[in-house]
Design a protein around this motif. Structure first.
Motif, PDB file in Angstrom:
ATOM      1  N   ASN A 183       0.821  -1.084   0.122  1.00  0.00           N
ATOM      2  CA  ASN A 183      -0.134  -0.099   0.072  1.00  0.00           C
ATOM      3  C   ASN A 183       0.735   1.191  -0.075  1.00  0.00           C
ATOM      4  O   ASN A 183       0.760   2.217   0.764  1.00  0.00           O
ATOM      5  CB  ASN A 183      -0.883   0.086   1.351  1.00  0.00           C
ATOM      6  CG  ASN A 183      -1.906   0.829   0.932  1.00  0.00           C
ATOM      7  OD1 ASN A 183      -2.446   1.412  -0.169  1.00  0.00           O
ATOM      8  ND2 ASN A 183      -2.576   1.465   2.139  1.00  0.00           N
TER       9      ASN A 183
ATOM     10  N   ASN B 134       2.268   4.915  -1.344  1.00  0.00           N
ATOM     11  CA  ASN B 134       1.797   5.786  -1.988  1.00  0.00           C
ATOM     12  C   ASN B 134       2.864   6.682  -2.390  1.00  0.00           C
ATOM     13  O   ASN B 134       3.854   7.232  -2.073  1.00  0.00           O
ATOM     14  CB  ASN B 134       1.125   7.216  -1.135  1.00  0.00           C
ATOM     15  CG  ASN B 134       0.527   8.053  -1.413  1.00  0.00           C
ATOM     16  OD1 ASN B 134       0.704   8.138  -2.895  1.00  0.00           O
ATOM     17  ND2 ASN B 134      -0.254   8.956  -0.761  1.00  0.00           N
TER      18      ASN B 134
ATOM     19  N   THR C 198       6.387   7.935   1.772  1.00  0.00           N
ATOM     20  CA  THR C 198       5.283   6.864   1.829  1.00  0.00           C
ATOM     21  C   THR C 198       5.557   5.911   0.454  1.00  0.00           C
ATOM     22  O   THR C 198       4.707   5.012   0.202  1.00  0.00           O
ATOM     23  CB  THR C 198       4.117   7.564   1.400  1.00  0.00           C
ATOM     24  OG1 THR C 198       4.147   8.353   0.433  1.00  0.00           O
ATOM     25  CG2 THR C 198       3.846   8.198   2.828  1.00  0.00           C
ATOM     26  N   SER C 199       6.924   5.672  -0.032  1.00  0.00           N
ATOM     27  CA  SER C 199       7.022   4.831  -1.252  1.00  0.00           C
ATOM     28  C   SER C 199       8.463   4.353  -1.111  1.00  0.00           C
ATOM     29  O   SER C 199       8.647   3.160  -1.471  1.00  0.00           O
ATOM     30  CB  SER C 199       6.659   5.438  -2.352  1.00  0.00           C
ATOM     31  OG  SER C 199       7.584   6.485  -2.667  1.00  0.00           O
TER      32      SER C 199
ATOM     33  N   SER D 167      -2.221  11.188  -4.507  1.00  0.00           N
ATOM     34  CA  SER D 167      -1.826   9.888  -3.981  1.00  0.00           C
ATOM     35  C   SER D 167      -1.975   8.535  -5.243  1.00  0.00           C
ATOM     36  O   SER D 167      -2.872   8.962  -6.158  1.00  0.00           O
ATOM     37  CB  SER D 167      -2.940   9.494  -2.940  1.00  0.00           C
ATOM     38  OG  SER D 167      -2.846  10.487  -1.850  1.00  0.00           O
TER      39      SER D 167
END
Length: 554
Positions: free
Chosen positions: A120, A122, A128-129, A383
């Motif tokens: 999951n 983003n 976030t990745s 996102s």
């Protein structure tokens, strides 16, 4: 005595279980997971109903707008999805589903998709990745290399540059095309003197500062509808998406293009972009890209190529010449969920010059700060899921040679199917395949002869009957559920632009065989004998016979 239904209860404990505890090995969900992983095609074949149910009936299963107060068990929802959703979904992986640009997926995409969903990530921000961001940059480099073939020094310099990007990921060709024209618009009206740029001060001040009366994007009449969306969103206006006539092979007419560009220039209309198409949606044709590049340079317009469909043809040593000139494009749209065989929701646009994407950069203090390697600064969407992981996997697992085989067999198959149609006295080939898309219709040889001889008014009447017959055959074949071809409306030059409804076939699924295509033709021929359409066929035959008799008498 009926079995009492087990009830689920909402509690902090049950919520904890939902987030942490997997389904039991013998649960409905676990069994489905195993079956799909073991045999995806077989699972779909077993659960998708062949005969189409009317949409109004399907809507009844999804008619309650209330969100349930009480939770239900995962197994219950799973069974609902099997019975009501899967059963009425379209079997796009079927070898006889040849009507649209959606095809079978390689088996490995399913388990790898689970990794992407479980992580999951983003992709808006490296926070976030993490590893997904350099992977996305690598994917952009790989596809940039496919199109532009720069040397290793170029990619060492630009691929992971913190201040630039080789392209922009998107959910599909529509957003990719919008992104390309967004950059083109901003580049056409840059900051200068006391003007801060169109991105800061808007269209009105941009036109006034640069002395223009308006702006336009120019494309052939076969341009994708996403370009109209882009013209609307970017303030250009749909009326200023200028459509140029095409030739008999559905390619943009260069003389008409140049004439229109001169006219626009004389009216002080800034040509923001000239768009070439590498694989038109309806017919699969490719514009003369080399010549378009020259015209774009002549009028100082951004040259964008929409290669959402045809781009992967570059993998084929035998057929890549069909896209000659694409390497001269300023930007190119590719759709991975088409002929790169990646699941839905994966497209991108690449730019020849990595500095050009800076024209649409957006930054924020809490995220995508300037100088970070975040790719969210140059994407329209915020996102985003890590779809690049699946493109990366396809490019590595299938490889150049694998994609070459897939592309070549699709083009060969389309050519072979075109030959079958031309040999069949009941059908008429409308557009010959250049790539792997073709169009045809039910129109027996004697009707084709009558159409060639008919004056305009009579020709229109005959075609009106043919259009109704084609619609009936296409709709009925779809409802029977054995096979699916789509339909569209063209204005073939052979009939002086008379609107003709035609069958459209897309041959990208490697599981589709010539035998299956022969069966599709046979079913269509049988449907033309259906009593429900007998009166239409009879009226059509009378018109054609009358025309033939009249011609002989003359």
């Amino acid at each position: 005595m009926p079995q009492q239904k087990k009830l689920a209860f909402a509690s902090i404990k049950s919520m904890y279980r939902v987030f942490t505890v997997p389904e039991a090995p013998d649960s409905t969900l676990s069994q489905i997971d195993k079956n799909i992983s073991r045999n995806l095609a077989g699972f779909l074949q077993d659960h998708i109903v062949a005969v189409e149910k009317d949409l109004s009936e399907v809507e009844k299963d999804f008619s309650d707008p209330k969100i349930p107060d009480k939770p239900i068990f995962v197994s219950e929802q799973t069974q609902f999805l099997l019975d009501k959703l899967v059963a009425q979904s379209v079997h796009t992986a079927s070898p006889s589903f040849v009507g649209h640009m959606t095809s079978a997926l390689p088996y490995f995409m399913l388990p790898l998709s689970k990794i992407m969903i479980a992580l999951n990530q983003n992709l808006v921000k490296t926070e976030t990745s993490k590893a997904f961001t350099p992977m996305e940059r690598q994917v952009m480099g790989m596809l940039h290399s496919l199109v532009y073939e720069q040397d290793s020094d170029f990619y060492n310099r630009w691929m992971h540059d913190a201040y630039h990007a080789l392209g922009s990921m998107a959910s599909g060709g529509t957003v990719a095309n919008i992104t390309a024209l967004w950059a083109a618009r901003n580049l056409a009206f840059p900051a200068e003197g006391n003007f801060k740029g169109i991105n800061q001060q808007g269209f009105f001040k941009a036109l006034r500062y640069y002395g223009y009366e308006g702006a336009a994007v120019v494309v052939s009449k076969r341009g994708h509808y996403s370009l109209s969306k882009a013209a609307d969103l970017l303030g250009i206006g749909r009326e200023n998406l200028v459509a140029i006539d095409t030739d008999a092979d559905n390619r943009i007419q260069l003389d008409q293009l140049r004439k229109k560009c001169i006219e626009l220039q004389s009216k002080k209309i800034k040509i923001i972009s000239i768009v070439g198409i590498a694989g038109t949606t309806e017919t699969g044709n490719v514009d003369p890209l080399e010549e378009l590049a020259e015209i774009a340079r002549e009028f100082k317009a951004h040259f964008h190529v929409d290669a959402a469909w045809g781009g992967p043809t570059l993998f084929s040593r035998r057929n890549k010449h069909l896209l000659k000139g694409i390497e001269k494009a300023d930007s190119v749209t590719l759709d991975a969920h088409k002929q790169l065989y990646v699941p839905m929701g994966s497209g991108l646009v690449i730019f020849k010059d990595p500095t050009k994407l800076s024209s649409i950069e957006h930054h924020a203090q809490y995220i995508i700060r300037k100088g970070s390697k975040d790719l969210g600064s140059t994407t329209l969407e915020g996102s985003r899921p890590g779809m690049a992981m699946l493109i990366h996997s396809g490019l590595r697992i299938i490889g150049r040679e694998g994609y070459e085989i897939l592309i070549d067999q699709g083009i060969e198959k389309a050519s072979a199917f075109a030959d079958l149609i031309e040999q069949n006295e009941l059908f008429e080939l409308i557009t010959k395949p250049e790539l792997n898309i073709l169009t045809y219709r039910y129109c027996p040889n004697w009707a084709q002869e009558a159409l060639r001889q008919a004056p305009p008014a009579q020709r229109e009447r005959i075609n009106t009957h043919l259009n109704r017959i084609t619609k009936y055959i296409q709709k009925t074949q779809r409802e029977l559920g054995k096979a699916f071809v789509s339909r569209t409306r063209l204005e073939p030059q052979i009939y002086q632009g008379t609107p003709c409804v035609v069958f459209r076939v897309v041959l990208a699924n490697p599981l589709t065989t010539i035998d299956i295509l022969e069966e599709i033709l046979s079913e269509q021929a049988e449907l033309a004998k259906d009593p429900k359409i007998a009166s239409e066929i009879a009226a059509f035959e009378r018109l054609c016979n009358h025309q033939t008799s009249h011609t002989k008498a003359s």
